[in-house]
Design a protein around this motif. Structure first.
Motif, PDB file in Angstrom:
ATOM      1  N   GLY A 133      10.220  18.207 -17.352  1.00  0.00           N
ATOM      2  CA  GLY A 133      11.539  17.333 -16.101  1.00  0.00           C
ATOM      3  C   GLY A 133      10.831  17.288 -15.440  1.00  0.00           C
ATOM      4  N   GLY A 134      12.406  16.950 -14.605  1.00  0.00           N
ATOM      5  CA  GLY A 134      11.476  17.476 -12.245  1.00  0.00           C
ATOM      6  C   GLY A 134      11.903  16.364 -12.112  1.00  0.00           C
ATOM      7  N   SER A 194       9.791  18.662  -6.997  1.00  0.00           N
ATOM      8  CA  SER A 194      10.240  20.145  -7.342  1.00  0.00           C
ATOM      9  C   SER A 194      10.658  19.732  -8.995  1.00  0.00           C
ATOM     10  N   VAL A 195      10.747  21.299  -9.336  1.00  0.00           N
ATOM     11  CA  VAL A 195      11.638  21.537 -10.683  1.00  0.00           C
ATOM     12  C   VAL A 195      12.132  21.760 -10.451  1.00  0.00           C
ATOM     13  N   PRO A 196      13.253  21.443 -10.243  1.00  0.00           N
ATOM     14  CA  PRO A 196      14.604  22.438 -10.994  1.00  0.00           C
ATOM     15  C   PRO A 196      15.021  24.027 -11.725  1.00  0.00           C
ATOM     16  N   SER A 197      15.438  24.950 -11.239  1.00  0.00           N
ATOM     17  CA  SER A 197      14.805  26.432 -12.153  1.00  0.00           C
ATOM     18  C   SER A 197      15.613  26.447 -13.101  1.00  0.00           C
ATOM     19  N   LEU A 249       0.788  -0.962  -0.088  1.00  0.00           N
ATOM     20  CA  LEU A 249       0.098  -0.784   0.248  1.00  0.00           C
ATOM     21  C   LEU A 249       0.816   0.906  -0.187  1.00  0.00           C
ATOM     22  N   VAL A 250       2.252   1.348   0.108  1.00  0.00           N
ATOM     23  CA  VAL A 250       2.853   2.218   0.439  1.00  0.00           C
ATOM     24  C   VAL A 250       3.944   2.486  -0.379  1.00  0.00           C
ATOM     25  N   THR A 251       3.720   1.618  -1.484  1.00  0.00           N
ATOM     26  CA  THR A 251       5.476   2.317  -2.614  1.00  0.00           C
ATOM     27  C   THR A 251       4.685   3.087  -3.727  1.00  0.00           C
ATOM     28  N   SER A 252       3.603   3.503  -3.375  1.00  0.00           N
ATOM     29  CA  SER A 252       3.300   4.661  -4.311  1.00  0.00           C
ATOM     30  C   SER A 252       4.643   5.399  -5.517  1.00  0.00           C
ATOM     31  N   GLN A 253       4.412   5.595  -6.322  1.00  0.00           N
ATOM     32  CA  GLN A 253       5.567   7.144  -7.100  1.00  0.00           C
ATOM     33  C   GLN A 253       4.317   7.583  -7.749  1.00  0.00           C
ATOM     34  N   ILE A 254       4.984   9.017  -8.459  1.00  0.00           N
ATOM     35  CA  ILE A 254       4.204   9.621  -9.876  1.00  0.00           C
ATOM     36  C   ILE A 254       5.356   9.534 -10.436  1.00  0.00           C
ATOM     37  N   PHE A 255       5.373   9.528 -12.309  1.00  0.00           N
ATOM     38  CA  PHE A 255       6.222   9.569 -13.211  1.00  0.00           C
ATOM     39  C   PHE A 255       5.289  10.715 -14.328  1.00  0.00           C
ATOM     40  N   SER A 256       6.266  11.962 -13.959  1.00  0.00           N
ATOM     41  CA  SER A 256       5.280  12.999 -14.764  1.00  0.00           C
ATOM     42  C   SER A 256       6.139  13.543 -15.421  1.00  0.00           C
ATOM     43  N   ASN A 257       6.618  14.431 -16.343  1.00  0.00           N
ATOM     44  CA  ASN A 257       7.218  15.495 -16.654  1.00  0.00           C
ATOM     45  C   ASN A 257       7.292  16.840 -15.987  1.00  0.00           C
ATOM     46  N   GLY A 258       7.068  16.955 -15.169  1.00  0.00           N
ATOM     47  CA  GLY A 258       6.587  18.135 -14.607  1.00  0.00           C
ATOM     48  C   GLY A 258       5.356  19.315 -14.162  1.00  0.00           C
ATOM     49  N   ILE A 259       5.310  20.118 -13.898  1.00  0.00           N
ATOM     50  CA  ILE A 259       3.994  20.372 -13.652  1.00  0.00           C
ATOM     51  C   ILE A 259       3.894  22.080 -14.753  1.00  0.00           C
ATOM     52  N   ASN A 294      12.308   6.645 -16.418  1.00  0.00           N
ATOM     53  CA  ASN A 294      11.646   8.584 -16.312  1.00  0.00           C
ATOM     54  C   ASN A 294      11.020   9.175 -17.349  1.00  0.00           C
ATOM     55  N   SER A 295      10.663   8.463 -18.513  1.00  0.00           N
ATOM     56  CA  SER A 295       9.316   8.997 -19.694  1.00  0.00           C
ATOM     57  C   SER A 295       8.096   8.452 -18.686  1.00  0.00           C
ATOM     58  N   THR A 296       6.825   9.490 -19.184  1.00  0.00           N
ATOM     59  CA  THR A 296       5.691   8.506 -18.957  1.00  0.00           C
ATOM     60  C   THR A 296       4.739   7.650 -20.108  1.00  0.00           C
ATOM     61  N   ILE A 297       6.049   7.660 -21.075  1.00  0.00           N
ATOM     62  CA  ILE A 297       5.916   6.553 -22.114  1.00  0.00           C
ATOM     63  C   ILE A 297       7.010   5.255 -22.368  1.00  0.00           C
ATOM     64  N   TYR A 298       7.577   5.085 -20.860  1.00  0.00           N
ATOM     65  CA  TYR A 298       8.608   4.389 -20.897  1.00  0.00           C
ATOM     66  C   TYR A 298       7.084   3.293 -20.448  1.00  0.00           C
ATOM     67  N   MET A 299       7.981   1.459 -21.294  1.00  0.00           N
ATOM     68  CA  MET A 299       7.725   0.236 -21.133  1.00  0.00           C
ATOM     69  C   MET A 299       8.196  -0.529 -20.943  1.00  0.00           C
ATOM     70  N   PRO A 300       8.120  -1.480 -20.003  1.00  0.00           N
ATOM     71  CA  PRO A 300       6.538  -1.461 -19.093  1.00  0.00           C
ATOM     72  C   PRO A 300       5.948  -0.203 -18.040  1.00  0.00           C
ATOM     73  N   ILE A 301       4.824   0.155 -18.425  1.00  0.00           N
ATOM     74  CA  ILE A 301       5.021   1.516 -17.444  1.00  0.00           C
ATOM     75  C   ILE A 301       5.281   0.634 -15.747  1.00  0.00           C
ATOM     76  N   THR A 302       5.258  -0.337 -15.531  1.00  0.00           N
ATOM     77  CA  THR A 302       5.623  -0.904 -14.147  1.00  0.00           C
ATOM     78  C   THR A 302       6.973  -1.007 -13.577  1.00  0.00           C
ATOM     79  N   ARG A 303       7.771  -0.438 -14.808  1.00  0.00           N
ATOM     80  CA  ARG A 303       9.247  -0.501 -14.590  1.00  0.00           C
ATOM     81  C   ARG A 303       9.653  -2.073 -14.354  1.00  0.00           C
TER      82      ARG A 303
END
Lengths: 421, 700
Positions: free
Chosen positions: B180-181, B212-215, B155-165, B671-680
């Motif tokens: 990125g970020g 976070s997203v670095p400057s 239950l306690v190991t979720s992570q969200i891959f994104s390409n920023g905000i 680290n991309s949201t389109i990487y396969m397999p999604i589950t790494r």
């Protein structure tokens, strides 16, 4: 083969068009000019006009029995006569499955069938497919785009939509054919063995001659009862589960590249109804209509109006220039995007013909050729803008040497030479 | 620092989460997570009966030839007690066709608290702007971020891959673009987030995520827009190191009941069943040297249970008089049925940032105080709350009141500032704030409900690491005492835990690793640490007593240490970081009061000796690679029609995607949201096999 030395100013053509009645065929002089005679600067400075004049020259009727030769006595759009470009060699007859030497240029074979094969279509069988403009048979060996995706048109039967897959052929003119098959360098590029020798030769650089042309065309199936009034039609054939199938085909798109420029000249045309009549197709599911070309160059509009007017009364009046490319970036240093909804449907926004084709490459036998796609930043798309071949090669395969193949990805269709060939 | 102090952008909206669930082993022991193999004999959760297909209680899986049957079985129906809100559930659980997409929806900025004394007009373009977490582009088309469990059992190991905000004004103008970020990891899973007895699904719980997203990857369009708020933020970022964002997903539920989902599947409608809920968050400025993904500040993790009653406005549905006693647990599925409200809860973990100069404590109460109504999100009234400072020998001083009511909570994203500037005992606070213990104190109960941890805090950006059998990896940790790095050597214990692997249940506890998965260089083994976990009654009693392998390392002055891990065997487990100088703290069920990292070691698959002729065949690739993914993540079959026979099945079509498959599985896309397999969970060996196959196919 050098281009014809005929130059017909556009104004003359337009005046000629005005004097024509709506239903009269265009003058045989239409399409007579090969714009390449005006030189590469004309291609650079007047690109849309160059593109249209080149198309006219290529869609002009061909001389019977002679590949790639225009018949000066016939008009553009003349029925019952193949266009010049349709008589160019299908690359499936150049890069043979066994890597053997292709038949001579003027050999009329198109289908991968032996002459006495019962699957060769009879005239009656072809006639039953419906009336066509061109008697040519196009063998369409590709049923999908380079990204693996497919598009289709719809066949609605009893209210149920079924997909009719759009298929493709690529054709080379005499100059390109001779370069591949009868190269003076004696590196025969129609099979993998010859290409690898060319790769290993430190003195050899892939360089097509300046009069080389390559065409890629997309075709939809038109049933006998379909309205074909707005399509250039010919017979199409393709392989399906070991059998050769035939249908009447309607041309939906055409890419033209000319080596008139060192980086080639790139232009693409689409049939006027493509946006709403072709659909994405994936996973046995018909998707949405492909829509308008996202890379359409507004500078083409004026020329489309003018040339479509010239072509009134012919099927070619329903084709429109979408865009052209003479460099990687424009005057503002922005990437030039060019795509065809029939051939780059899912990646129009990241499609630059030139940037992608620059990466046509060959490496050592044990390596593969590197990829088409740009994966920077975790995104995937086509390469656009300025592209550094060696930099990309080094990123993908460090310490491996690759050679550029002069923008011609079609060369990778070459197969190994079978033993005994 | 970070979002814990000014400036602060608050945003509020809805969350959408669509994880695939067959790999959770919640209602059937489908696969072995350590071996990454489908189990040969698959049974449903204890006490349940398989209704569909056809009373097939146990599924025997001999290999890919049984894939079609297993797929049908996973989409079936089981009957039992306490299953997904009623008496039915599905073997593949609530979202067999999830695609892991995760995003904000209708999420907008609701407030901005500036760093300077800038007046922010009500019509500032930043207010009301849309906030999105964005994914990578696939041939020019945007994709969604993805949520991925490092350990899908847990239950306690979720992570969200994104390409920023991205923050965009009402007219579509992009005001902030962060490309990125970092990944965002789940923290502080709070099981009392909503104590409404009618709460179902994920409605009782919440989780926060930090990224976070670095400057260098950030663009703030302050010059193109007349926005005092944006200008203030841009100036703050200029002096900082980027943007830092913390958000909370809560009050989430999925729409489709298991019986209805099974019927849809039976009709050939393979639809997803995402959960949808609320998101509340804060964006602030990252400071140089700060971790990108770990919650910062002083940690208040010591939770004391307290009694409460549901007052007016609490509860969204009547509770039957004869309803069984509700067992409070963390569940991936809805509660069995409404029950009388529990009378005890704890507050959620809370972060504090002390600004001694301005005499302010910032409290992050995003998941501190419960709600009690899933319809209105009304806060549970637990009386007057104050922030206290404990110091010396049992002495305390109140710092100030804590307003946890709903309106300011939502308006300020849970951020509460408590000033002691006008406190009559301000000087006492001044003297002791750096070394004392913060406490959230219940005046009515005369009880400290939540206390600052007594010892060191251990944080890491390497919250989830993946590597191979026979390989190695590192975890860099930072240690702090009340927000300050220690100036002497600091002993640190490492405990080795894992999610219970042989327990089929949506709520599996963490238990001790029996055989190590990896070693830590330089660590000294200590005697095991014993715990009585006090697990809920649905867990086997034998799980309560845990004897945990424990190592000791020493953190040098400055508080930074890199742990070098060497794999011993494949599997997934966790390292818990423990301060040995304080009394042992039993981890809570949701591990919200624990500092930990998750370690996933992928199997060493070696296909290098398999000849090309065999690799090139579809049968070989399907058996060794694609079949596994087609069964556990059937959504992928819609994109890559690799079967099994009762799914999209077109091997030649898959082959034409070889070039894309090769790129989508490329390690540089990880680290991309389109990487396969999604589950790494693609081992290096299988990746090398895919590459070989792709190359052979592409060569023709």
């Amino acid at each position: 083969m050098k281009p014809r030395q005929t130059i017909v100013p556009l104004t003359i053509l337009l005046l000629a068009a005005i004097s024509l009645s709506q239903t009269a065929a265009p003058s045989p002089s239409l399409g007579a000019e090969d714009p390449r005679v005006r030189g590469p600067q004309f291609a650079k400075d007047s690109a849309p006009e160059f593109a249209w004049l080149l198309l006219l020259n290529l869609v002009s009727p061909a001389k019977s029995g002679q590949r790639g030769v225009r018949d000066p006595g016939k008009s553009v759009g003349a029925e019952g006569v193949p266009s010049v470009w349709e008589t160019y060699r299908n690359i499936s007859t150049i890069y043979l499955p066994d890597g053997s030497h292709p038949h001579p240029w003027n050999d009329q074979k198109e289908l991968p069938l032996p002459p006495n094969s019962p699957f060769n279509p009879s005239p009656a069988a072809l006639q039953a497919l419906g009336p066509v403009d061109s008697p040519a048979i196009h063998y369409l060996y590709e049923d999908r785009m380079i990204d693996g995706n497919q598009i289709c048109t719809l066949d609605v039967v009893n209210g149920i939509r079924k997909p009719l897959i759009v298929r493709y052929d690529i054709r080379d003119d005499r100059a390109a054919f001779d370069y591949i098959v009868n190269s003076p360098s004696h590196h025969y590029l129609y099979n993998l063995d010859g290409q690898e020798e060319a790769y290993k030769d430190p003195k050899f650089t892939f360089a097509f001659p300046e009069d080389a042309i390559e065409i890629k065309a997309s075709w939809r199936i038109l049933k006998p009862t379909d309205d074909a009034s707005r399509y250039w039609t010919a017979y199409i054939a393709w392989e399906e589960q070991g059998n050769i199938k035939f249908a009447r085909g309607g041309l939906t798109g055409i890419h033209i590249i000319s080596k008139i420029l060192p980086k080639w000249f790139w232009a693409t045309f689409e049939q006027a109804d493509d946006a709403a009549s072709t659909f994405t197709y994936f996973g046995a599911t018909i998707g949405s209509a492909v829509g308008r070309n996202l890379t359409f160059n507004n500078g083409a509009t004026k020329f489309n109006v003018e040339f479509d007017k010239l072509l009134t009364g012919t099927k070619w009046a329903f084709y429109q220039l979408q865009g052209w490319q003479t460099d990687f970036v424009d005057g503002s240093n922005q990437p030039v995007l060019l795509a065809n909804t029939q051939m780059e449907t899912s990646f129009e926004k990241t499609s630059s013909c030139m940037s992608c084709h620059l990466l046509a490459n060959i490496g050592p036998l044990s390596s593969v050729r590197f990829d088409l796609w740009d994966m920077a930043g975790g995104n995937i798309g086509g390469y656009v803008g300025n592209v550094n071949f060696q930099q990309i090669a080094a990123q993908e395969f460090p310490n491996v040497t690759f050679k550029e193949m002069d923008y011609v990805w079609a060369l990778r269709n070459a197969k190994p030479k079978s033993k005994g060939n | 620092m970070s979002y814990l102090t000014l400036p602060q952008l608050t945003f509020k909206g809805n969350c959408f989460c669509n994880p695939a669930t067959a790999n959770n082993n919640d209602y059937a022991d489908v696969f072995d997570i350590d071996k990454l193999a489908i189990n040969p004999s698959i049974s449903p959760i204890d006490g349940s009966t398989v209704q569909i297909p056809d009373m097939e209680q146990i599924f025997t899986y001999m290999g890919p030839q049984d894939a079609a049957g297993l797929r049908a079985w996973l989409m079936g129906l089981i009957q039992g007690q306490n299953l997904d809100g009623g008496e039915y559930g599905q073997q593949g659980h609530w979202n067999y066709y999830g695609d892991n997409a995760t995003r904000f929806e209708q999420t907008t900025i609701t407030g901005y608290a500036p760093l300077t004394n800038t007046d922010i007009p009500a019509n500032d373009p930043l207010l009301g702007a849309t906030v999105s977490i964005v994914g990578n582009t696939y041939f020019g088309k945007p994709t969604d971020p993805v949520i991925v469990d490092v350990d899908p059992y847990a239950l306690v190991t979720s992570q969200i891959f994104s390409n920023g905000i991205q923050v965009a004004g009402a007219d579509g103008t992009v005001l902030i673009n962060g490309t990125g970020g970092s990944r965002a990891f789940s923290y502080f899973i709070y099981i009392y987030k909503n104590v409404d007895p009618a709460a179902r699904g994920f409605q009782p719980v919440s989780s926060i995520f930090v990224s976070s997203v670095p400057s260098a990857q950030l663009q703030i369009n302050s010059s193109g827009v007349n926005s005092p708020a944006l200008s203030d933020l841009a100036a703050a970022v200029q002096a900082g190191a980027g943007l830092n964002m913390r958000y909370c997903f809560y009050n989430a539920i999925y729409d489709i009941e298991p019986q209805d989902l099974q019927k849809s599947f039976a009709q050939g409608q393979y639809i997803p069943n995402p959960y949808k809920g609320l998101v509340l968050g804060t964006i602030g400025v990252l400071q140089p040297g700060e971790l990108l993904t770990a919650p910062l500040g002083r940690k208040m993790y010591v939770q004391n249970r307290f009694q409460y009653q549901l007052g007016p406005g609490c509860g969204s549905a009547p509770v039957p008089a004869n309803a069984p006693e509700r067992v409070v647990l963390v569940s991936k599925g809805p509660m069995a049925q409404p029950a009388p409200p529990p009378t005890q809860a704890t507050l959620g973990c809370t972060l504090a940032q002390v600004d001694s100069v301005n005499r302010v404590v910032w409290l992050d109460t995003i998941s501190t105080f419960p709600e009690c109504n899933v319809q209105t999100n009304q806060k549970l009234d637990i009386g007057v709350m104050q922030l206290h400072l404990l110091y010396g020998a049992g002495q305390r001083v109140p710092i100030g009141p804590i307003d946890y009511s709903q309106t300011p909570y939502e308006a300020r994203g849970g951020m509460v500032s408590i000033s002691w500037a006008t406190n009559p005992q301000a000087s006492l606070v001044d003297q002791n704030i750096a070394t004392g213990t913060l406490s959230i104190f219940s005046v009515d109960r005369n009880q400290d409900l939540l206390l600052e941890i007594p010892g060191i805090d251990i944080a890491t950006d390497d919250r989830a690491i993946y590597f191979q059998e026979q390989g190695s990896a590192t975890i860099s940790i930072q240690v702090a005492y009340k927000g300050q790095p220690p100036q002497t050597d600091t002993p640190l214990n490492l405990e080795y835990w894992m999610c219970a692997k042989d327990f089929v249940n949506p709520s599996k506890p963490q238990v001790a690793v029996v055989d190590r998965y990896f070693t830590v260089e330089g660590a000294t083994q200590l005697p095991n640490t014993s715990y009585n976990l006090g697990l809920p009654p649905f867990c086997p009693p034998s799980m309560n007593q845990q004897s945990v392998i424990t190592d000791r390392v020493t953190v040098p002055p400055g508080g930074k240490l890199t742990l070098n891990l060497t794999a011993l065997r494949s599997g997934v487990s966790m390292i818990r970081f423990v301060d040995p100088s304080v009394a042992a703290v039993t981890p809570s069920f949701a591990w919200d009061n624990v500092s930990y990292a998750i370690v996933r070691i992928l199997p060493l698959d070696d296909f290098s000796q398999v000849p090309d002729d065999q690799v090139k065949t579809w049968t070989f690739m399907y058996q060794n690679v694609f079949s596994y993914f087609s069964l556990l993540y059937p959504i992928m079959s819609k994109r890559m029609p690799w079967g099994p026979p009762n799914a999209p099945d077109d091997p030649p079509n898959v082959a034409t995607f070889a070039t894309q498959i090769r790129q989508l599985t490329d390690p540089q896309m990880w680290n991309s949201t389109i990487y396969m397999p999604i589950t790494r969970e693609l081992s290096a060996g299988k990746r090398a096999l895919i590459e070989r196959w792709c190359n052979l196919v592409m060569q023709g």
